[in-house]
Design an enzyme around this catalytic site. Structure first.
Site, PDB file in Angstrom:
ATOM      1  N   GLU A 146      41.806  45.390  44.024  1.00  0.00           N
ATOM      2  CA  GLU A 146      42.150  45.853  42.593  1.00  0.00           C
ATOM      3  C   GLU A 146      41.590  45.017  41.642  1.00  0.00           C
ATOM      4  OE1 GLU A 146      43.445  46.471  39.687  1.00  0.00           O
ATOM      5  OE2 GLU A 146      45.369  45.699  40.001  1.00  0.00           O
ATOM      6  N   ALA A 178      47.464  32.771  42.135  1.00  0.00           N
ATOM      7  CA  ALA A 178      46.566  32.109  41.288  1.00  0.00           C
ATOM      8  C   ALA A 178      47.400  30.646  40.885  1.00  0.00           C
ATOM      9  CB  ALA A 178      46.639  32.759  39.733  1.00  0.00           C
ATOM     10  N   SER A 179      46.215  29.772  40.741  1.00  0.00           N
ATOM     11  CA  SER A 179      46.629  28.273  40.658  1.00  0.00           C
ATOM     12  C   SER A 179      47.438  27.813  39.473  1.00  0.00           C
ATOM     13  CB  SER A 179      45.439  27.466  40.578  1.00  0.00           C
ATOM     14  OG  SER A 179      44.609  27.328  41.577  1.00  0.00           O
ATOM     15  N   LYS A 213      48.258  33.831  48.744  1.00  0.00           N
ATOM     16  CA  LYS A 213      47.451  32.726  47.924  1.00  0.00           C
ATOM     17  C   LYS A 213      47.602  33.143  46.144  1.00  0.00           C
ATOM     18  CE  LYS A 213      43.843  31.059  45.411  1.00  0.00           C
ATOM     19  NZ  LYS A 213      44.665  30.122  44.591  1.00  0.00           N
ATOM     20  N   CYS A 262      45.263  44.756  33.773  1.00  0.00           N
ATOM     21  CA  CYS A 262      43.916  45.491  34.170  1.00  0.00           C
ATOM     22  C   CYS A 262      43.921  47.055  33.611  1.00  0.00           C
ATOM     23  CB  CYS A 262      43.630  45.401  35.684  1.00  0.00           C
ATOM     24  SG  CYS A 262      45.316  45.954  36.534  1.00  0.00           S
ATOM     25  N   GLU A 316      35.314  43.942  30.772  1.00  0.00           N
ATOM     26  CA  GLU A 316      36.512  43.679  30.424  1.00  0.00           C
ATOM     27  C   GLU A 316      36.997  42.671  29.616  1.00  0.00           C
ATOM     28  OE1 GLU A 316      39.150  42.580  33.933  1.00  0.00           O
ATOM     29  OE2 GLU A 316      40.580  44.155  33.089  1.00  0.00           O
ATOM     30  N   ASN A 364      48.491  37.391  35.829  1.00  0.00           N
ATOM     31  CA  ASN A 364      48.891  38.322  34.869  1.00  0.00           C
ATOM     32  C   ASN A 364      50.144  38.947  34.945  1.00  0.00           C
ATOM     33  OD1 ASN A 364      47.500  39.851  36.705  1.00  0.00           O
ATOM     34  ND2 ASN A 364      46.729  41.285  35.147  1.00  0.00           N
ATOM     35  N   GLY A 404      42.627  40.846  40.963  1.00  0.00           N
ATOM     36  CA  GLY A 404      41.890  39.889  39.923  1.00  0.00           C
ATOM     37  C   GLY A 404      40.301  40.299  39.560  1.00  0.00           C
ATOM     38  N   SER A 405      39.489  39.251  39.448  1.00  0.00           N
ATOM     39  CA  SER A 405      38.453  39.668  38.694  1.00  0.00           C
ATOM     40  C   SER A 405      37.216  39.948  39.755  1.00  0.00           C
ATOM     41  CB  SER A 405      37.774  38.349  37.919  1.00  0.00           C
ATOM     42  OG  SER A 405      37.728  37.418  38.991  1.00  0.00           O
TER      43      SER A 405
HETATM   44  P1  NDP Z   1      40.418  35.609  39.190  1.00  0.00           P
HETATM   45  O1  NDP Z   1      40.032  36.832  39.751  1.00  0.00           O
HETATM   46  O2  NDP Z   1      39.698  34.445  39.341  1.00  0.00           O
HETATM   47  O3  NDP Z   1      41.664  35.191  39.943  1.00  0.00           O
HETATM   48  C1  NDP Z   1      42.588  35.926  40.646  1.00  0.00           C
HETATM   49  C2  NDP Z   1      42.892  35.304  42.120  1.00  0.00           C
HETATM   50  O4  NDP Z   1      41.617  35.238  42.973  1.00  0.00           O
HETATM   51  C3  NDP Z   1      43.429  33.804  42.047  1.00  0.00           C
HETATM   52  O5  NDP Z   1      44.546  33.807  43.167  1.00  0.00           O
HETATM   53  C4  NDP Z   1      42.449  33.012  42.165  1.00  0.00           C
HETATM   54  O6  NDP Z   1      42.878  31.718  42.749  1.00  0.00           O
HETATM   55  C5  NDP Z   1      41.622  33.993  43.202  1.00  0.00           C
HETATM   56  N1  NDP Z   1      40.128  33.390  43.301  1.00  0.00           N
HETATM   57  C6  NDP Z   1      39.239  33.327  42.146  1.00  0.00           C
HETATM   58  N2  NDP Z   1      38.161  33.367  42.901  1.00  0.00           N
HETATM   59  C7  NDP Z   1      37.989  33.390  44.197  1.00  0.00           C
HETATM   60  C8  NDP Z   1      37.111  33.275  45.126  1.00  0.00           C
HETATM   61  N3  NDP Z   1      35.837  32.950  44.839  1.00  0.00           N
HETATM   62  N4  NDP Z   1      37.442  33.329  46.611  1.00  0.00           N
HETATM   63  C9  NDP Z   1      38.851  33.556  46.756  1.00  0.00           C
HETATM   64  N5  NDP Z   1      39.865  33.720  45.832  1.00  0.00           N
HETATM   65  C10 NDP Z   1      39.486  33.553  44.543  1.00  0.00           C
HETATM   66  O7  NDP Z   1      41.019  35.677  37.748  1.00  0.00           O
HETATM   67  P2  NDP Z   1      40.954  34.638  36.428  1.00  0.00           P
HETATM   68  O8  NDP Z   1      42.060  33.924  36.367  1.00  0.00           O
HETATM   69  O9  NDP Z   1      39.624  33.735  36.555  1.00  0.00           O
HETATM   70  O10 NDP Z   1      40.554  35.723  35.153  1.00  0.00           O
HETATM   71  C11 NDP Z   1      39.131  35.909  34.882  1.00  0.00           C
HETATM   72  C12 NDP Z   1      38.939  37.383  34.646  1.00  0.00           C
HETATM   73  O11 NDP Z   1      39.410  38.168  35.600  1.00  0.00           O
HETATM   74  C13 NDP Z   1      40.028  37.929  33.496  1.00  0.00           C
HETATM   75  O12 NDP Z   1      39.556  37.495  32.338  1.00  0.00           O
HETATM   76  C14 NDP Z   1      40.256  39.504  33.815  1.00  0.00           C
HETATM   77  O13 NDP Z   1      39.031  39.740  33.315  1.00  0.00           O
HETATM   78  C15 NDP Z   1      39.910  39.314  35.250  1.00  0.00           C
HETATM   79  N6  NDP Z   1      41.282  39.820  35.862  1.00  0.00           N
HETATM   80  C16 NDP Z   1      41.852  40.942  36.308  1.00  0.00           C
HETATM   81  C17 NDP Z   1      43.137  41.034  36.796  1.00  0.00           C
HETATM   82  C18 NDP Z   1      43.460  42.364  36.913  1.00  0.00           C
HETATM   83  O14 NDP Z   1      44.769  42.527  37.006  1.00  0.00           O
HETATM   84  N7  NDP Z   1      42.591  43.374  37.389  1.00  0.00           N
HETATM   85  C19 NDP Z   1      44.060  39.986  36.894  1.00  0.00           C
HETATM   86  C20 NDP Z   1      43.419  38.583  36.634  1.00  0.00           C
HETATM   87  C21 NDP Z   1      42.124  38.556  36.226  1.00  0.00           C
HETATM   88  P3  NDP Z   1      42.665  30.454  41.558  1.00  0.00           P
HETATM   89  O15 NDP Z   1      43.603  30.899  40.379  1.00  0.00           O
HETATM   90  O16 NDP Z   1      42.961  29.449  42.322  1.00  0.00           O
HETATM   91  O17 NDP Z   1      41.335  30.233  41.008  1.00  0.00           O
END
Ligand code: NDP
Length: 462
Positions: free
Chosen positions: A234, A162-163, A160, A268, A367, A137, A212-213
């Site tokens: 975070e 996001a993909s 690492k 976030c 969220e 994001n 992330g999530s």
């Molecule tokens: P994710 O949390 O899945 O992605 C964030 C990072 O974590 C990416 O690099 C992702 O890799 C990695 N990741 C995901 N799952 C795992 C795991 N099991 N083990 C290790 N690393 C992992 O975010 P999404 O893009 O799926 O978004 C989903 C929801 O998350 C959003 O709708 C929002 O609610 C929340 N979010 C919150 C953020 C914030 O700033 N607080 C930022 C982004 C998302 P990969 O991309 O390869 O899956």
């Protein structure tokens, strides 16, 4: 999830990247560990010079970097430029301030004497290789917010990303290489999420930071816990935005709209739940809905665009499901609540305001990562506090009141990592950033963030 740049304006795959195989991951780990062995001894003023050099290169590349981010995740290009500027500023801030913030802590003389020592000091020594698992994001800011302090502390960084933002990840690695960082100090690992656990388990990795999530946070924290490795999380937020009768209502409305839709509603720390006192509710509601309706949804490369497409198809599907769930359970949709008919391609969603929210609705306790606001009416300050705290999250909060007594109550009662009065949450390098409850733990930015990935070492001289 494939590692690929997919245009969120059309869904077209622009480029794909094969994930690193185990051999390549091992080689990156070896390089990061080897780099740490020498980089940790480099004096702080040298580290500052390197970081300033990287900041200057980034500033020079502003337009290209901004356009790469917009291509990969759809944020309006003006906001992408602002993100680059923010990173440059933070890099200079850490380059300038880290020497003071990492200086030895000197305990009180009476405590030193009481311990029987001639002298005691606490030195913030580097921790090692830090794995940064980062989201799409704010694909530049989230990385710099972790990497700049870690590099200043003497750690080396493996990213690492996001993909869906592989090209942003690559340009970050190139940036630190071009800035003459020793080989291995900052590397991007093009790996899938399921390769992350193996990297955390590797003995050469000392700590992990994830933005992330909640589900990604749980997965990463579980492995870090099993390995007894330092972890900073975070995660998401559902920040409240309180409006009380003494507020400057025009300013509150203008800020509320901007706060909710910044970054296409995918932040976030965006204000997400608008909790308004009954005395000003109607006025706020009509001006807020009018403000949301006025926003221009469209191509993020057009300067006039306020809201571009959501970053991923899955993200839009999720937002749609959350809004549909609320509508089915009786919420009123005051505007939006659908894909814009004039944008049939890509992952666009109209700015949306929902009221008559019920605790059974998903939007109440989850969220919502898109331009969707929920509006609550409250009778007094106590109800406002209860509503604000009625969430599993606790990242930040916003409160509009000019009454010092109310400000005092809110500063004491709001359960979050920050309270912003008469404004909206914006991270700044000088202030600690992070949450409580399901928003995660640990802090980024400021001296607290800088010291998260250090080994505070007590030096006792008899
Ligand atoms: P994710 O949390 O899945 O992605 C964030 C990072 O974590 C990416 O690099 C992702 O890799 C990695 N990741 C995901 N799952 C795992 C795991 N099991 N083990 C290790 N690393 C992992 O975010 P999404 O893009 O799926 O978004 C989903 C929801 O998350 C959003 O709708 C929002 O609610 C929340 N979010 C919150 C953020 C914030 O700033 N607080 C930022 C982004 C998302 P990969 O991309 O390869 O899956």
């Amino acid at each position: 999830m494939a590692i690929a740049t997919i245009d969120p304006r059309s869904g077209e795959t622009l480029a794909t990247f094969p994930p690193y195989d185990d051999q390549r991951v091992q080689s990156c780990l070896a390089k990061a560990a080897e780099a740490f062995d020498s980089y940790r001894t480099i004096p702080l003023d040298h580290r500052s010079r390197l970081l300033r050099g990287a900041a200057d290169l980034l500033a020079a590349d502003r337009e290209a970097v901004a356009r790469t981010m917009t291509t990969e995740m759809g944020k309006p290009v003006g906001q992408a430029r602002a993100e680059v500027d923010k990173c440059v500023k933070a890099m200079h801030w850490f380059a300038d301030r880290s020497p003071d913030l990492l200086a030895d802590d000197m305990p009180q003389a009476e405590d030193v004497a009481d311990s029987g020592a001639h002298g005691v000091r606490v030195r913030f020594r580097p921790l090692g290789v830090v794995l940064a698992v980062m989201p799409w994001n704010f694909p530049l800011w989230q990385v710099i917010r972790c990497a700049a302090p870690a590099l200043m502390a003497g750690d080396t960084v493996l990213l690492k990303h996001a993909s869906n933002v592989p090209q942003t990840a690559q340009l970050l690695q190139d940036l630190f290489t071009r800035a003459d960082y020793p080989d291995g100090c900052f590397q991007s690992l093009l790996v899938s999420a399921d390769q992350v656990a193996g990297v955390i388990r590797d003995d050469r990795v000392a700590a992990v930071s994830l933005t992330g999530s909640e589900s990604a946070g749980r997965a990463v924290a579980a492995v870090a816990g099993e390995q007894l490795k330092k972890c900073v999380l975070e995660l998401g937020g559902s920040d409240p935005f309180l409006v009380l009768p003494s507020a400057d209502l025009a300013a509150a409305v203008e800020t509320a709209v901007r706060a909710r839709v910044q970054n296409n509603g995918q932040s976030c720390i965006a204000a997400k739940r608008f909790i308004v006192h009954i005395d000003v509710f109607e006025e706020f509601e009509s001006a807020f809905v009018a403000g949301m309706r006025r926003l221009d949804v469209g191509d993020p490369f057009l300067e006039r665009t306020d809201i571009g497409p959501l970053a991923t198809e899955q993200g839009r599907t999720e937002v749609e499901a959350q809004v549909d769930d609320a509508r089915d359970k009786g919420a009123h949709v005051l505007c939006g609540g659908r894909r814009p008919p004039e944008q049939p391609n890509g992952w666009y969603y109209e700015p949306t305001v929902l009221t008559e929210i019920d605790p059974a609705m998903r939007v109440h306790h989850e969220e919502v990562f898109g331009p969707v606001a929920t509006l609550y009416r409250v009778a007094d300050l106590a109800q406002a506090v209860t509503a604000a705290n009625d969430t599993p999250y606790g990242l930040s909060s916003n409160a509009w009141t000019r009454d010092p007594t109310e400000q005092g109550v809110l500063a004491r009662e709001l359960q979050a990592g920050a309270v912003y009065f008469n404004g909206t949450t914006v991270s700044h390098p000088a202030f600690p950033f992070g949450g409580i409850r399901r928003s995660g733990y640990g802090r980024e930015l400021d001296g607290l963030g800088l010291r998260e990935f250090t080994n505070p070492t007590t030096l006792w001289y008899g």
